[in-house]
Scaffold this active site. Structure first.
Site, short mmCIF file in Angstrom:
data_model
loop_
_atom_site.label_atom_id
_atom_site.label_comp_id
_atom_site.label_asym_id
_atom_site.label_seq_id
_atom_site.Cartn_x
_atom_site.Cartn_y
_atom_site.Cartn_z
N CYS A 86 0.75 4.85 10.49
CA CYS A 86 0.44 4.71 9.07
C CYS A 86 1.54 5.35 8.25
CB CYS A 86 -0.90 5.36 8.73
SG CYS A 86 -1.25 5.39 6.95
N ALA A 119 3.46 10.29 6.88
CA ALA A 119 3.12 9.26 7.86
C ALA A 119 2.38 9.92 9.02
CB ALA A 119 4.38 8.56 8.37
N LYS A 120 1.82 9.12 9.89
CA LYS A 120 1.22 9.64 11.12
C LYS A 120 1.09 8.49 12.10
CE LYS A 120 -0.22 13.76 12.42
NZ LYS A 120 0.38 15.04 11.99
N GLY A 121 1.14 8.84 13.39
CA GLY A 121 0.96 7.84 14.43
C GLY A 121 0.08 8.36 15.53
#
Length: 431
Positions: A58, A103-105
C-alpha cells in the site's frame, strides 16, 4: 469495529481534526490511500510442493516525498492492516519531518513453517510482484515483523537484477556489507528508549529504578529493554509468543537477551535454571515467575511498553491497566476507546508515530548515505537519531502544552496532519 486497524487510524485522525488547522476537503483526501496492490505469489517450496501466497503493498500518501515503509511476513497480514500501517507511516514521517510519504507491505505466511530457502524464494517472488511500484525515488521498503537485513538483501538483489546494476538505496535495513548503516537494527528500540527518557524528564521523574514492563521481546522490545536497563531503569517483565517472565526485583536483561538470541523462548527461560550473570546477593539471582501476556499488561509498573502487535490495549482490558505511563513501541497497540479511557485517567501515552519512529529515521539516514555513496560512523547515526526524535518529542510536547490538547496522540496527529496537508495545498491537484 474496534479490532479493525484502519478504522482505528481513521478514528485517531477524526479526533485530531477539530484541533488541526487543515482544510476539510484536504482532510478527507488524507483518509484514503493512493493505491494498494495485491499480488499472488506461487512459490515452489524446498519440499517440492507449490504453495500460493498473497501479498500487498500500500502506498498511502506521497505529498511529502517518496513512499517509505516496512514489509512484514505474518499470518495476520491483511489489506486493511497494511493500509492502516501505511497511514501510520505517513503521519510518522511527517511528525519527525522526513521527506517521505507512507507505505507498507506484507505477505500472509507463517515464517516459522518455512525454510530459509523457502523464505528467499518467497521474498524474491514478492519483490518481483511489487517491483513496478518500488524504486529509490518512488517507494523504499524496509524490514518489519519477521523480516530482517537478509530479507532486504534478497529484495535489493532481485530489484537490481532487473535493473542490470546494483541499486542499494531501493531498500533500507540492509546488511552493512551491501550498503546498510550501523545502528539500523537497534534504531527503533533506541528511539523507544530515548523517548521514554524524555518522557520522564518532562514528567520530572527519575528513570533510575523506574519499573518497566515490555510486551514483546523481538527486535524492538529487546533493544529497548537493553538500553533502558543500561540507563538504570528496572525492566521487571517481558514476553514473547510462548509467555511472559516477571520478576519484581528486575529481570537479568542481558541473560534473557542471550537466551532469545540463541533461538530460545521466554517460556523455556522461565522454566529453566537460567539465572544469567547476576552475582550472589544480587536480587536478580532469583528466578523469574511465569505470567501470561494478558497479566503483563496489567502489572503495577511505572511504564508499560507494548512492543508486539496492534490492538492489545482495548476497552476490555484498559480498566485493569495500572501503569503510570505507556510508550507505544508497536504500531497501533491502543484502540480509540481505550485511548479515551486512558486520557480520562490522566495516563500519559507516547503515541506510536513518535515512540517507534527511530527505525524510519535511521532508514532515512541509510538512504541518504546510499544516494551519496558515503557512509557515516555509528556515533554520527546515533547522534542524528537522538537529535531528530528529540526535536519531534519537544514539538509534540509544545503542541500539547500550548494548544491545550487532550493527549499527546492528538498533539502528534495535529502536527503530522498539518504538515502533510500543507504539502498537498502547495502542490495542488493534478490535473
Amino acid at each position: 469495529m474496534a479490532d479493525d486497524p484502519f478504522e482505528n487510524m481513521l478514528a485517531q485522525m477524526d479526533r485530531a481534526e477539530e484541533y488541526a488547522d487543515v482544510d476539510h476537503g484536504v482532510f478527507e483526501r488524507l483518509k484514503h490511500p493512493e493505491r494498494t496492490l495485491k499480488v499472488t505469489l506461487p512459490v515452489e517450496l524446498e519440499s517440492g510442493e507449490v504453495e500460493v501466497f498473497e501479498g500487498y503493498r500500500c502506498q498511502f500518501d506521497s505529498a511529502r516525498g517518496p513512499f517509505k515503509g516496512g514489509v512484514r511476513f505474518h499470518p495476520s497480514v491483511s489489506q486493511r492492516e497494511v493500509e492502516a500501517l501505511a497511514g501510520w507511516m505517513t503521519w510518522k514521517t511527517a511528525l519527525v519531518d522526513l521527506p517521505y510519504g507512507g507505505a507498507k507491505g506484507g505477505v500472509i505466511c507463517e515464517p516459522k513453517e518455512l525454510t530459509d530457502r523457502d523464505l528467499e524464494r518467497l521474498t524474491r517472488r514478492y519483490t518481483e510482484g511489487i517491483r513496478r511500484m518500488i524504486g529509490p525515488e518512488v517507494d523504499v521498503p524496509a524490514p518489519d515483523m519477521n523480516t530482517n537485513p537478509q530479507t532486504m538483501a534478497w529484495m535489493m538483489d532481485t530489484y537490481s537484477m532487473y535493473e542490470g546494476y546494483s541499486v542499494p538505496q531501493v531498500v533500507t535495513g540492509k546488511p552493512l556489507e551491501i550498503g546498510g548503516t550501523p545502528g539500523r537494527v537497534e534504531a527503533t528500540g533506541r528511539g523507544v528508549s530515548l523517548v521514554t527518557e524524555r518522557l520522564f524528564e518532562y514528567l520530572d521523574r527519575d528513570l533510575t529504578d523506574a519499573t518497566i514492563a515490555i510486551q514483546g521481546f523481538g527486535n524492538v522490545g529487546s533493544n529497548a529493554a537493553r538500553l533502558l536497563d543500561e540507563s538504570g531503569a528496572n525492566v521487571v517483565a517481558t514476553s514473547d509468543v510462548s509467555g511472559a517472565a516477571y520478576d519484581p526485583d528486575g529481570l537479568d536483561v542481558a541473560a534473557l537477551g542471550a537466551h532469545v538470541d540463541a533461538g530460545g523462548l521466554i517460556e523455556e527461560y522461565v522454566a529453566g535454571d537460567l539465572r544469567g550473570s547476576a552475582g550472589e546477593g544480587d536480587s536478580r539471582w532469583d528466578d523469574p515467575d511465569a505470567i501470561t501476556n494478558a497479566e503483563l499488561l496489567t502489572l503495577d509498573v511505572d511504564v508499560l511498553i507494548p512492543a508486539a502487535v496492534e490492538g492489545v490495549i482495548t476497552a476490555d482490558n484498559v480498566d485493569d491497566l495500572r501503569a503510570s505511563a505507556i510508550v507505544e513501541a508497536a504500531n497501533g497497540p491502543t484502540t480509540v476507546a481505550a485511548d479515551k479511557a486512558l486520557t480520562e485517567r490522566d495516563i500519559q501515552v507516547v503515541p506510536d508515530i513518535l515512540a517507534n519512529a527511530g527505525g524510519v529515521i535511521v532508514s532515512y539516514l541509510e538512504w541518504v548515505q546510499n544516494a551519496q555513496e558515503f557512509s557515516w560512523p555509528l556515533e554520527t547515526v546515533n547522534a542524528e537519531l537522538e537529535r531528530r526524535i528529540g526535536t519531534a518529542f519537544d514539538e509534540t510536547i509544545e503542541q500539547y502544552d500550548t494548544e491545550g490538547l487532550p493527549d499527546l496522540r492528538t498533539a502528534a496527529y495535529t502536527l503530522a496532519l498539518e504538515r502533510t496537508a500543507k504539502a498537498h495545498e502547495y502542490r495542488g491537484l493534478f490535473p
